[in-house]
Design a protein around this motif. Structure first.
Motif, PDB file in Angstrom:
ATOM      1  N   MET A 121       0.829  -1.204   0.000  1.00 51.61           N
ATOM      2  CA  MET A 121       0.000   0.000   0.000  1.00 51.61           C
ATOM      3  C   MET A 121       0.867   1.260   0.000  1.00 51.61           C
ATOM      4  N   THR A 122       1.945   1.238   0.804  1.00 45.89           N
ATOM      5  CA  THR A 122       2.817   2.402   0.895  1.00 45.89           C
ATOM      6  C   THR A 122       3.593   2.612  -0.403  1.00 45.89           C
ATOM      7  N   VAL A 123       4.126   1.531  -0.978  1.00 43.58           N
ATOM      8  CA  VAL A 123       4.844   1.626  -2.251  1.00 43.58           C
ATOM      9  C   VAL A 123       3.916   2.138  -3.340  1.00 43.58           C
ATOM     10  N   CYS A 124       2.679   1.637  -3.351  1.00 45.68           N
ATOM     11  CA  CYS A 124       1.696   2.086  -4.339  1.00 45.68           C
ATOM     12  C   CYS A 124       1.483   3.595  -4.266  1.00 45.68           C
ATOM     13  N   ARG A 320     -12.066   5.454   5.429  1.00 47.50           N
ATOM     14  CA  ARG A 320     -12.210   6.007   6.770  1.00 47.50           C
ATOM     15  C   ARG A 320     -10.850   6.153   7.447  1.00 47.50           C
ATOM     16  N   VAL A 321      -9.977   5.163   7.275  1.00 43.01           N
ATOM     17  CA  VAL A 321      -8.629   5.250   7.851  1.00 43.01           C
ATOM     18  C   VAL A 321      -7.841   6.381   7.195  1.00 43.01           C
ATOM     19  N   ASN A 323      -8.977   9.050   5.836  1.00 44.53           N
ATOM     20  CA  ASN A 323      -9.514  10.335   6.266  1.00 44.53           C
ATOM     21  C   ASN A 323      -9.057  10.695   7.672  1.00 44.53           C
ATOM     22  N   ALA A 324      -8.737   9.669   8.461  1.00 45.40           N
ATOM     23  CA  ALA A 324      -8.362   9.906   9.856  1.00 45.40           C
ATOM     24  C   ALA A 324      -6.877  10.181  10.025  1.00 45.40           C
ATOM     25  N   ALA A 325      -6.010   9.634   9.159  1.00 44.87           N
ATOM     26  CA  ALA A 325      -4.564   9.794   9.328  1.00 44.87           C
ATOM     27  C   ALA A 325      -3.864   9.590   7.998  1.00 44.87           C
ATOM     28  N   GLU A 326      -2.663  10.180   7.860  1.00 42.55           N
ATOM     29  CA  GLU A 326      -1.834   9.974   6.685  1.00 42.55           C
ATOM     30  C   GLU A 326      -1.421   8.498   6.627  1.00 42.55           C
ATOM     31  N   PRO A 327      -1.713   7.806   5.501  1.00 45.33           N
ATOM     32  CA  PRO A 327      -1.495   6.355   5.455  1.00 45.33           C
ATOM     33  C   PRO A 327      -0.042   5.957   5.206  1.00 45.33           C
ATOM     34  N   GLY A 328       0.804   6.112   6.218  1.00 46.62           N
ATOM     35  CA  GLY A 328       2.178   5.641   6.138  1.00 46.62           C
ATOM     36  C   GLY A 328       2.247   4.144   6.356  1.00 46.62           C
ATOM     37  N   ALA A 329       3.470   3.598   6.314  1.00 46.71           N
ATOM     38  CA  ALA A 329       3.646   2.144   6.436  1.00 46.71           C
ATOM     39  C   ALA A 329       3.094   1.627   7.755  1.00 46.71           C
ATOM     40  N   VAL A 331       0.744   3.013   9.800  1.00 46.17           N
ATOM     41  CA  VAL A 331      -0.725   3.116   9.825  1.00 46.17           C
ATOM     42  C   VAL A 331      -1.343   1.995   9.003  1.00 46.17           C
ATOM     43  N   ASN A 332      -0.792   1.727   7.809  1.00 41.82           N
ATOM     44  CA  ASN A 332      -1.326   0.660   6.955  1.00 41.82           C
ATOM     45  C   ASN A 332      -1.139  -0.712   7.581  1.00 41.82           C
ATOM     46  N   THR A 333       0.047  -0.956   8.159  1.00 42.09           N
ATOM     47  CA  THR A 333       0.301  -2.257   8.760  1.00 42.09           C
ATOM     48  C   THR A 333      -0.581  -2.480   9.978  1.00 42.09           C
ATOM     49  N   LEU A 334      -0.786  -1.434  10.776  1.00 42.18           N
ATOM     50  CA  LEU A 334      -1.652  -1.579  11.949  1.00 42.18           C
ATOM     51  C   LEU A 334      -3.100  -1.816  11.540  1.00 42.18           C
ATOM     52  N   HIS A 335      -3.527  -1.194  10.445  1.00 37.49           N
ATOM     53  CA  HIS A 335      -4.879  -1.464   9.955  1.00 37.49           C
ATOM     54  C   HIS A 335      -5.009  -2.940   9.577  1.00 37.49           C
TER      55      HIS A 335
END
Length: 395
Positions: A121-124, A320-321, A323-329, A331-335
């Motif tokens: 997701m982060t690389v994308c 929703r995620v 919108n709540a936070a910048e999707p760094g590695a 944040v994405n991994t914790l999701h």
């Protein structure tokens, strides 16, 4: 009107990578009876193989990501290295002669898978311009949607004709292909190019983010409390023939894709509404399938309705995620971790009620209960949204 810029081929490679990871995670659902017989264990214990994979994702993903961020490892190097480890664990699973060995292999696969998905997701996001990032992410996530359509039915068919080990080797070969293509095609990412660990940790101090995480975990947990045991449920409760399981799983996957397309169109502007209506339908479909004892077609309608929701709500969960936070590695991994924690709990709870003697309809009730909790978890966000202008609805 200017034409939309084309997405780079590497975006589709990342989607294929997620497809291979998710297929390996869920392939057990289509071969429960065969694995139960091969290892002389109960259906619930075989179902726990999905939970073990998810548990590895939940427990191992964040620490691995934190270590990679602390060491400032480049995204490409991290992804290729972890995919190679994933392939080795897949070989271990395909060669397993005992249930504990297979279970440990699944845990290792889960640990590496969680970080790989977050990195994809982060690389994308780094491969495309911001104005097409949403479209690119949806292509990558299509790998998750397509695994029930093609991956799980294919591994089920291979198992029925060539044995469960052949299915294991199939996912190993696919993961090996993705590893080679990632090493060859992905652009090099310099070490230290990701935001510092401290900055990514600071992004987690966010109530809206954790509220979004919670709903995501309950959605997926509700779905897989039932889906983890779909093969015996379809055969023994609905009354279909074993040979019909693979086509029905493909139909379920098609429903996933259709649901994903609908949710994807409304998720950005009506995030909470998409989750709310989806969860309401999921509660009704799971409860109806548990109650129906009449025509087989009615049970199958309920089964397809489950496919239209659940995993298909992924665009709304991601929106929703984001919108709540910048999707760094991180944040994405914790999701991913929260989702798989819900998956592991749902799969375990579904197996526990079977082992406790409540029958094969019981996992459906577990799923309905978790979906209802997910619906209730939206109430605080709805209340907050009602106190804001209409344009603030997408929380």
């Amino acid at each position: 009107m200017a034409a939309r810029p084309a997405l780079p081929p590497t975006v589709y490679l990342l989607g294929l990578t997620i497809f291979s990871l998710v297929t390996a995670e869920f392939m057990v659902a289509g071969m429960l009876p065969a694995l139960s017989e091969a290892f002389s264990v109960s259906l619930a214990q075989v179902g726990n193989l999905i939970a073990f994979y998810a548990l590895g994702m939940a427990v191992g993903g964040p620490p691995v990501t934190v270590v990679l961020l602390a060491l400032r490892v480049g995204h490409k190097a991290a992804l290729v290295g972890l995919l190679a480890l994933y392939v080795a664990a897949g070989v271990m699973a395909a060669l397993a002669e005992s249930y504990p060995v297979l279970a440990w292999a699944r845990v290792i696969m889960g640990v590496t898978s969680a970080t790989c998905i977050g990195l994809c997701m982060t690389v994308c996001a780094g491969l495309v311009a911001p104005q097409v990032r949403g479209r690119a992410v949806s292509v990558v996530l299509a790998g998750l949607m397509l695994s029930p359509v093609a991956g799980v039915p294919l591994t089920t068919w291979v198992q029925q004709h060539f044995g469960w080990r052949a299915s294991g080797w199939l996912v190993v070969l696919l993961a090996l292909l993705c590893t080679w293509l990632a090493a060859w095609r992905l652009p090099a990412s310099p070490a230290g190019s990701a935001p510092p660990l401290r900055e990514q940790l600071r992004a987690l101090n966010n109530r809206r983010l954790w509220a979004a995480y919670s709903t995501s975990g309950l959605i997926i947990g509700a779905t897989f409390a039932a889906f983890s045991y779909c093969a015996p449920i379809l055969i023994d409760v609905v009354g279909v023939k074993p040979a019909q399981v693979a086509p029905l799983l493909a139909l379920y996957g098609v429903a996933n894709v259709l649901g994903n397309m609908v949710v994807g169109r409304v998720a950005d502007r009506h995030t909470l509404g998409a989750q709310g209506w989806g969860l309401a339908l999921l509660v009704l479909a799971l409860a109806a399938l548990a109650l129906v004892s009449g025509p087989q077609w009615l049970s199958l309608v309920c089964f397809v309705a489950i496919g239209l929701t659940g995993v298909a709500l992924n665009p709304a969960m991601v929106a929703r995620v984001m919108n709540a936070a910048e999707p760094g590695a991180l944040v994405n991994t914790l999701h991913t971790t929260v989702i798989t924690t819900g998956l592991a709990f749902g799969s375990w709870a579904g197996g526990w009620v079977i082992d406790a003697g409540f029958g094969l309809r019981a996992p459906l009730w577990v799923g309905a209960g978790m979906a209802l909790l997910g619906l209730l978890s939206l109430c605080p966000a709805w209340i907050t949204a009602a106190q804001r202008p209409p344009c603030a609805d997408a929380l």
